[in-house]
Design a protein around this motif. Structure first.
Motif, PDB file in Angstrom:
ATOM      1  N   ALA A   1       0.829  -1.207   0.000  1.00  0.00           N
ATOM      2  CA  ALA A   1       0.000   0.000   0.000  1.00  0.00           C
ATOM      3  C   ALA A   1       0.863   1.258   0.000  1.00  0.00           C
ATOM      4  O   ALA A   1       1.989   1.281   0.498  1.00  0.00           O
ATOM      5  N   MET A   2       0.307   2.354  -0.541  1.00  0.00           N
ATOM      6  CA  MET A   2       0.956   3.653  -0.494  1.00  0.00           C
ATOM      7  C   MET A   2       0.822   4.244   0.909  1.00  0.00           C
ATOM      8  O   MET A   2      -0.126   3.941   1.629  1.00  0.00           O
ATOM      9  N   GLU A   3       1.780   5.107   1.286  1.00  0.00           N
ATOM     10  CA  GLU A   3       1.776   5.684   2.627  1.00  0.00           C
ATOM     11  C   GLU A   3       0.471   6.405   2.924  1.00  0.00           C
ATOM     12  O   GLU A   3      -0.073   6.303   4.029  1.00  0.00           O
TER      13      GLU A   3
ATOM     14  N   PHE B   1     -11.755   7.456   8.262  1.00  0.00           N
ATOM     15  CA  PHE B   1     -11.113   8.457   9.108  1.00  0.00           C
ATOM     16  C   PHE B   1      -9.725   8.083   9.608  1.00  0.00           C
ATOM     17  O   PHE B   1      -9.021   8.927  10.153  1.00  0.00           O
ATOM     18  N   ILE B   2      -9.304   6.828   9.433  1.00  0.00           N
ATOM     19  CA  ILE B   2      -8.048   6.383  10.032  1.00  0.00           C
ATOM     20  C   ILE B   2      -6.850   7.158   9.489  1.00  0.00           C
ATOM     21  O   ILE B   2      -5.905   7.457  10.221  1.00  0.00           O
ATOM     22  N   ASP B   3      -6.869   7.530   8.213  1.00  0.00           N
ATOM     23  CA  ASP B   3      -5.763   8.288   7.636  1.00  0.00           C
ATOM     24  C   ASP B   3      -6.034   9.787   7.644  1.00  0.00           C
ATOM     25  O   ASP B   3      -5.238  10.567   7.094  1.00  0.00           O
TER      26      ASP B   3
ATOM     27  N   LYS C   1       0.217   7.939  11.308  1.00  0.00           N
ATOM     28  CA  LYS C   1      -0.483   8.447  10.125  1.00  0.00           C
ATOM     29  C   LYS C   1       0.479   9.184   9.200  1.00  0.00           C
ATOM     30  O   LYS C   1       1.209  10.088   9.612  1.00  0.00           O
ATOM     31  N   GLY C   2       0.509   8.780   7.915  1.00  0.00           N
ATOM     32  CA  GLY C   2       1.299   9.484   6.924  1.00  0.00           C
ATOM     33  C   GLY C   2       2.799   9.333   7.043  1.00  0.00           C
ATOM     34  O   GLY C   2       3.549  10.044   6.374  1.00  0.00           O
ATOM     35  N   VAL C   3       3.263   8.403   7.862  1.00  0.00           N
ATOM     36  CA  VAL C   3       4.704   8.194   8.061  1.00  0.00           C
ATOM     37  C   VAL C   3       5.103   6.902   7.365  1.00  0.00           C
ATOM     38  O   VAL C   3       4.427   5.879   7.512  1.00  0.00           O
ATOM     39  N   SER C   4       6.192   6.928   6.618  1.00  0.00           N
ATOM     40  CA  SER C   4       6.618   5.730   5.897  1.00  0.00           C
ATOM     41  C   SER C   4       7.100   4.662   6.866  1.00  0.00           C
ATOM     42  O   SER C   4       7.551   4.959   7.983  1.00  0.00           O
ATOM     43  N   LEU C   5       7.000   3.409   6.441  1.00  0.00           N
ATOM     44  CA  LEU C   5       7.488   2.303   7.277  1.00  0.00           C
ATOM     45  C   LEU C   5       8.974   2.446   7.550  1.00  0.00           C
ATOM     46  O   LEU C   5       9.450   2.103   8.643  1.00  0.00           O
ATOM     47  N   GLU C   6       9.721   2.953   6.574  1.00  0.00           N
ATOM     48  CA  GLU C   6      11.157   3.119   6.758  1.00  0.00           C
ATOM     49  C   GLU C   6      11.461   4.198   7.795  1.00  0.00           C
ATOM     50  O   GLU C   6      12.397   4.060   8.596  1.00  0.00           O
ATOM     51  N   ALA C   7      10.664   5.287   7.822  1.00  0.00           N
ATOM     52  CA  ALA C   7      10.865   6.346   8.816  1.00  0.00           C
ATOM     53  C   ALA C   7      10.529   5.842  10.221  1.00  0.00           C
ATOM     54  O   ALA C   7      11.235   6.145  11.186  1.00  0.00           O
TER      55      ALA C   7
END
Length: 473
Positions: free
Chosen positions: A145-147, A321-323, A451-457
């Motif tokens: 999925a996209m961020e 609403f989760i994102d 929310k809105g944070v990449s898995l890598e971050a």
């Protein structure tokens, strides 16, 4: 890889149209994987309506009925452990296919069972399937999925689960008039076949391909799922960078890295608390709970179906609403609603729940509890457990949290009727209210906003030693 092929690069003039097309592909792939949740929900919900008739036909005691229900949970715990190795060695897509085949075999076995023993064996097949699917589907969706839509798409797994529960309750309600429990269980073969076919169209996870050293295929899949080659290549480069940071096997990583142990511990804690909310007690034994509150058999069955509908509708709202609102606000609201509704339900039962206003109040309290769970604790726990684990240990970390979920699920489902008999209905509801109040404290102290944070971050923050609740900042 599956038969899906990467598209040709798009021009700038086609950008807007291409963006919508790639979003549709990402959503489509995620929904196919989320069919695992539909099967999970169907097999969870169908036993609630069938259990009474199974008990009558086989003269099963309350303890034996507990084992019929909980055998699936015990097998799911085992399946979640096996899933980690299957998913890592053979890929997320092939693990989901294996789960689909087990769903089909278990449904047929249960429908044709000539004895309680064979029925339990069929439930074990289903449990293994559920354990593998519950581990693999959220993991797979988080990796494709996209961020910007990751939380919503992972929550589609929970939405499919609630849809399955609702459909199972409706089927149970109609078939209960004739006591056709074999048809209740046998109809589950139809969606199992659909799930098997759907798995054939899934691509392999690009992150799994990168872990296997297959960068070329990983890049092709990522370009299939992203709106531009540049975006896909950036994600591939980020994954490659993260993979270079750690060496050695995952057990060594877990043993030597305290930050990884923290993320695994939080995932396990969240799964325990999800089970201690009391939701699965209501899902497995809803008709018995309503009958204990002096509802008739027919009223209890249809009240259970209404619970399934509310569960599904509230999960749909959570996905919207989760994102937007984020994980923490929704989870805190969820815990508050569950705490208050369980406390009210206990008070109404203590009063007797014998008058019409009290019975209506009981239904409303339980519906509010289900809505509270579905809009937060249900989808968000699976979402968070998929997001907070570092890439090299993601299979291991999610396996630990999923095993914990099913172990707690088995313990609660295998003892609920006995606890209900020992404590009484009112004290049992109050006990769950206390557990939900504790969940509020845990959320405030440890749960991050991702929310809105990449898995890598998130992984980078974890490995730098940030507090768990600050991993998304």
């Amino acid at each position: 890889m599956s038969s899906l092929q990467p598209p040709e690069p798009v021009t700038r003039q086609e950008g807007a149209q291409a963006s919508s097309e790639f979003l549709a592909r990402s959503v489509g792939v995620s929904l196919l994987a989320a069919l695992a949740g539909l099967m999970f929900g169907l097999d969870t919900g169908v036993i609630a309506g069938a259990l009474t008739f199974i008990g009558d036909e086989f003269h099963a005691s309350a303890q034996m009925q507990e084992w019929i229900v909980s055998s699936m949970m015990a097998a799911a715990a085992v399946g979640s452990i096996v899933a980690g190795n299957l998913s890592f060695r053979f890929g997320r897509r092939r693990a989901l296919m294996g789960a689909a085949i087990l769903f089909l075999a278990g449904s047929i076995t249960c429908a044709l069972a000539p004895s309680v023993l064979v029925l339990v064996i069929g439930r074990v097949f289903l449990g293994l399937a559920v354990g593998i699917a519950a581990f693999t589907a959220p993991l797979y969706i988080s990796e494709v999925a996209m961020e910007s839509a990751r939380g919503s798409l992972i929550s589609c797994y929970q939405l499919m689960m609630t849809l399955g529960i609702f459909l199972a309750y409706v089927v149970d309600s109609f078939l209960s008039y004739g006591g056709h429990w074999r048809w209740m269980l046998g109809l589950m073969t139809l969606p199992a076949v659909v799930f098997c076919i759907g798995c054939l169209f899934l691509p392999d996870s690009p992150r799994w391909l990168m872990m296997r050293g297959d960068t070329r295929h990983a890049r092709l899949v990522m370009r299939y799922l992203r709106s531009s080659p540049q975006e896909a290549d950036r994600e591939i480069d980020d994954i490659a960078t993260e993979l270079k940071k750690e060496h050695g096997n995952v057990w060594t990583f877990f043993r030597t890295n305290p930050n990884f142990r923290r993320s695994v511990g939080l995932g396990m804690l969240l799964q325990v608390m999800q089970q201690l909310t009391g939701i699965n007690v209501l899902m497995y034994y809803a008709p018995k709970v309503f009958q204990a509150a002096h509802f008739g058999v027919a009223a209890a069955t249809w009240s259970t179906a209404i619970i399934g509908l509310v569960n599904m509708a509230a999960t749909g709202l959570a996905i919207l609403f989760i994102d937007r609102w984020g994980r923490r606000p929704l989870l805190l609201l969820s815990c508050v609603v569950m705490t208050l509704s369980m406390a009210v339900a206990g008070a109404l039962v203590a009063m007797g729940a014998s008058t019409l206003p009290q019975e209506i109040g009981m239904v409303v309290a339980l519906l509010l509890f289900v809505a509270g769970f579905a809009m937060g604790a249900g989808p968000l726990v699976w979402t968070l457990c998929s997001e907070i684990q570092p890439l090299r240990g993601r299979d291991f970390g999610i396996a630990c949290s999923t095993f914990t979920n099913w172990a707690a699920n088995w313990l609660i489902s295998n003892t609920f009727l006995s606890v209900l008999e020992m404590l009484g209905e009112a004290r049992t509801f109050w006990l769950f209210a206390l557990m939900n109040a504790i969940f509020i404290v845990i959320t405030l102290g440890f749960v991050p906003e991702t929310k809105g944070v990449s898995l890598e971050a998130i992984e980078d923050h974890l490995m730098k030693g940030r507090r768990l609740r600050d991993l998304g900042r």
